[in-house]
Design a protein around this motif. Structure first.
Motif, PDB file in Angstrom:
ATOM      1  N   LEU A 291       0.749  -1.254  -0.030  1.00 17.73           N
ATOM      2  CA  LEU A 291      -0.036   0.324  -0.017  1.00 17.73           C
ATOM      3  C   LEU A 291       0.885   1.135   0.070  1.00 17.73           C
ATOM      4  O   LEU A 291       0.543   2.247   0.716  1.00 17.73           O
ATOM      5  N   ILE A 292       1.912   1.433  -0.957  1.00 14.30           N
ATOM      6  CA  ILE A 292       2.706   2.510  -1.028  1.00 14.30           C
ATOM      7  C   ILE A 292       1.721   3.627  -1.319  1.00 14.30           C
ATOM      8  O   ILE A 292       1.275   3.291  -2.475  1.00 14.30           O
ATOM      9  N   PRO A 293       2.064   4.774  -0.954  1.00 17.73           N
ATOM     10  CA  PRO A 293       0.810   5.972  -1.356  1.00 17.73           C
ATOM     11  C   PRO A 293       1.319   6.264  -2.680  1.00 17.73           C
ATOM     12  O   PRO A 293       2.591   6.176  -3.199  1.00 17.73           O
ATOM     13  N   GLY A 294       0.244   6.512  -3.427  1.00 18.35           N
ATOM     14  CA  GLY A 294       0.386   6.838  -4.805  1.00 18.35           C
ATOM     15  C   GLY A 294       0.485   5.721  -5.977  1.00 18.35           C
ATOM     16  O   GLY A 294       0.548   5.931  -7.241  1.00 18.35           O
ATOM     17  N   MET A 295       0.699   4.689  -5.475  1.00 14.94           N
ATOM     18  CA  MET A 295       0.815   3.230  -6.289  1.00 14.94           C
ATOM     19  C   MET A 295      -0.531   2.853  -6.306  1.00 14.94           C
ATOM     20  O   MET A 295      -1.625   3.116  -5.824  1.00 14.94           O
ATOM     21  N   GLY A 296      -0.630   1.536  -6.829  1.00 20.26           N
ATOM     22  CA  GLY A 296      -1.928   0.973  -7.372  1.00 20.26           C
ATOM     23  C   GLY A 296      -2.910   0.383  -6.238  1.00 20.26           C
ATOM     24  O   GLY A 296      -3.972   0.298  -6.366  1.00 20.26           O
ATOM     25  N   GLY A 297      -2.494   0.009  -4.893  1.00 20.66           N
ATOM     26  CA  GLY A 297      -3.159  -0.664  -3.962  1.00 20.66           C
ATOM     27  C   GLY A 297      -3.921   0.425  -3.348  1.00 20.66           C
ATOM     28  O   GLY A 297      -3.958   1.525  -3.338  1.00 20.66           O
ATOM     29  N   ASN A 298      -5.334  -0.296  -3.058  1.00 19.83           N
ATOM     30  CA  ASN A 298      -6.346   0.495  -2.639  1.00 19.83           C
ATOM     31  C   ASN A 298      -7.287  -0.380  -2.055  1.00 19.83           C
ATOM     32  O   ASN A 298      -7.867  -1.288  -2.465  1.00 19.83           O
ATOM     33  N   LEU A 299      -7.633  -0.036  -0.823  1.00 17.59           N
ATOM     34  CA  LEU A 299      -8.464  -0.962  -0.036  1.00 17.59           C
ATOM     35  C   LEU A 299     -10.010  -0.993  -0.384  1.00 17.59           C
ATOM     36  O   LEU A 299     -10.709  -1.916  -0.219  1.00 17.59           O
ATOM     37  N   CYS A 300     -10.415  -0.058  -1.198  1.00 17.07           N
ATOM     38  CA  CYS A 300     -11.678  -0.102  -1.877  1.00 17.07           C
ATOM     39  C   CYS A 300     -11.776  -1.238  -2.960  1.00 17.07           C
ATOM     40  O   CYS A 300     -12.648  -1.704  -3.369  1.00 17.07           O
ATOM     41  N   ASN A 301     -10.493  -1.656  -3.344  1.00 21.52           N
ATOM     42  CA  ASN A 301     -10.686  -2.488  -4.514  1.00 21.52           C
ATOM     43  C   ASN A 301     -11.011  -4.070  -4.005  1.00 21.52           C
ATOM     44  O   ASN A 301     -11.252  -4.891  -4.811  1.00 21.52           O
TER      45      ASN A 301
END
Lengths: 346, 346
Positions: free
Chosen positions: A48-58
């Motif tokens: 979950l590095i900020p600005g990268m593709g990880g998103n808990l909404c996913n």
């Protein structure tokens, strides 16, 4: 019928213990949802590095049905825990922004190279039987000498990210050849669909264009928009990954995962504006830092993968874009939180 | 007449401020001696990592005539000091053992990739006009599809070291293309000569064989010794580097630096034993860890470099080996101190 099984029955995933690195990202989270539906036991590791593709909404809707570790692959203890007992690893973790890789090359090295080497070393020591599907990118072909680009095309990385993805891919090929790890490499073209990052414009431009269209904003196209690309809908990529994780024929191989209809940027934008019913286009000169790493027209030849596992892209661009627009229309808040000016390693 | 100038007059180095990374190693120290003779102002940066090629004995006779910093390229302050005011950089620092790279891949990553990226980033920021000659290796061609191998041959790294050298080379090509740094890349085949590491058998086998012959020991050849390689004498490599550092035609290019006479291992060993007047040969089966990364017969086509700068290998193998044996005969103590079981990053 977009999820039609093209090769081996994906029911084989029932009860399998699957690890998805970068599983909170675009491709990883779509894969996770599909694997949950197939009754696999799904574990995600994502930094979950900020600005990268990880998103808990996913993973909305998957709560309680997937195991999630928010951790970096470079954390040895987290890596050991993530690998415990796994049968299949879909290795999707990575930094994907070309422009960020040029601005922060050492960070890109850590995320895209060091992490991959640590993962493979751990697999060699702990899970040598686990199947690994590594998602590489068409980006490492660089500015192509010919199109469509097949797998025999020279590797000509156009930027730091391409160099690092090429190294990561080479690690996978090597660890298969020398240590016998059961690995298949997929070189994916421009993917699009629900759950892609649209927070800023430094990932694939298609996600950013989708956001701009939905917000009825101006879409900026560099040059005359004549450069041609192919696009593959995320469900088709997920299908390719699932098949690659089952197929014996894939082992040790490297396969293009291309789109069905190469299209010029300007035509893509026109289609998007038509489907969204909002947005407009403006053509501008190339910014110097983007022009320096631009690769012209490129699209892939996926014949090798079709012959190996029967995979083909099935979702027409118009249909995929319409579904993607529908997805974001009701979830914009989740995907448009203010972007950090750059990503940082936590 | 082994140092005959083949192209531009190397007198152009008089008064030039030259940095040699890895300058206490085999190629670097020979280059340093030549540059001192040419009245260049020579600075060396070398981490002297145990078990690697750096050796203070290599600059015997140059004391007071070269500036030496024992420091790692990953030390930002040392790097800044090393680059101060330089006109030309011969970038030779690296871990060269293939087998060590497989045993300690993360260390190889730090030394061969991270260091190079840090160096180029610093050059971009501080010395964008400084000429850079990067010594790559024929090793990244891997097991060749055809011989002689020219520069258009695919890059097929056979081990972790090859992957990392390929990445380092790609960085150099990229920083030339995108940022305009004046860089020339040389892919050097098996080099041999005075000042090569002969402390252990994990670097090029030729140095190790020379030591065994001089100590009247048994030389072990894997398989039947029929695999063919080319060898280039260090003075010829130095000449190629000097020319590459002056030639405008070299900029942005990648060039093979091959040997003159491809020779089978068994014939090389026979020649060596004849010249040394000592040593003997034994043929054994391939050890598994070496066989897994063996590359068969390989030798280079240096036509491109000859056409660009007029360079050719000039020293016959027999003559080069004889000179090398003479060098070590009087200096064995300096070069055979007990080897560490592995190298470690200081």
């Amino acid at each position: 019928m977009t999820q039609e099984t093209t090769g081996q029955a994906t029911e084989a995933y029932r009860g399998k213990r699957v690890l998805i690195t970068g599983g909170l990202g675009f491709l990883g989270s779509n894969l996770a949802g599909r694997l949950v539906a197939l009754e696999a036991s799904v574990r995600i590791i994502d930094a979950l590095i900020p600005g990268m593709g990880g998103n808990l909404c996913n993973i909305d809707g998957l709560q309680g049905r997937v195991e999630v570790a928010v951790a970096d692959l470079r954390d040895p203890e987290a890596l050991v825990r993530a690998l415990d007992g796994v049968d299949v690893i879909f290795n999707l973790a990575g930094q994907v922004s070309h422009i960020d890789s040029m601005r922060h090359p050492l960070d890109d090295l850590g995320i895209n190279v060091e992490s991959q080497l640590r993962l493979l070393e751990a697999c060699r020591a702990r899970t040598p039987e686990a199947r690994i599907v590594f998602t590489s990118t068409r980006h490492l072909y660089g500015r192509p000498e010919r199109v469509p680009v097949d797998e025999a095309h020279p590797i000509l990385p156009p930027d730091v990210n391409g160099i690092h993805k090429a190294a990561a891919e080479s690690y996978h090929q090597l660890y298969h050849r020398v240590f016998g790890l059961p690995i298949c490499v997929l070189r994916v073209t421009n993917a699009y669909g629900p759950r892609q990052l649209i927070q800023h414009d430094r990932h694939g431009f298609i996600g950013w264009f989708i956001r701009l269209a939905l917000e009825d904003r101006e879409i900026t196209v560099f040059g005359d928009g004549s450069q041609v690309r192919d696009f593959v809908y995320v469900d088709d990529v997920v299908e390719a990954m699932l098949q690659a994780g089952l197929s014996e024929r894939c082992l040790g191989g490297t396969y293009n995962v291309g789109g069905s209809q190469p299209i010029a940027h300007r035509d893509l934008v026109a289609l998007l504006i038509e489907l969204a019913g909002s947005g407009r286009v403006r053509f501008v000169d190339w910014p110097a830092d983007r022009k320096a790493i631009d690769i012209g027209s490129v699209y892939l030849d996926s014949t090798r993968l079709r012959q190996a596992i029967g995979w083909e892209p099935r979702t027409p661009l118009r249909e995929g874009l319409a579904r993607t627009l529908d997805f974001y229309r009701t979830r914009m808040a989740c995907y448009t939180a203010p972007a950090p000016s750059r990503w940082e390693v936590a």
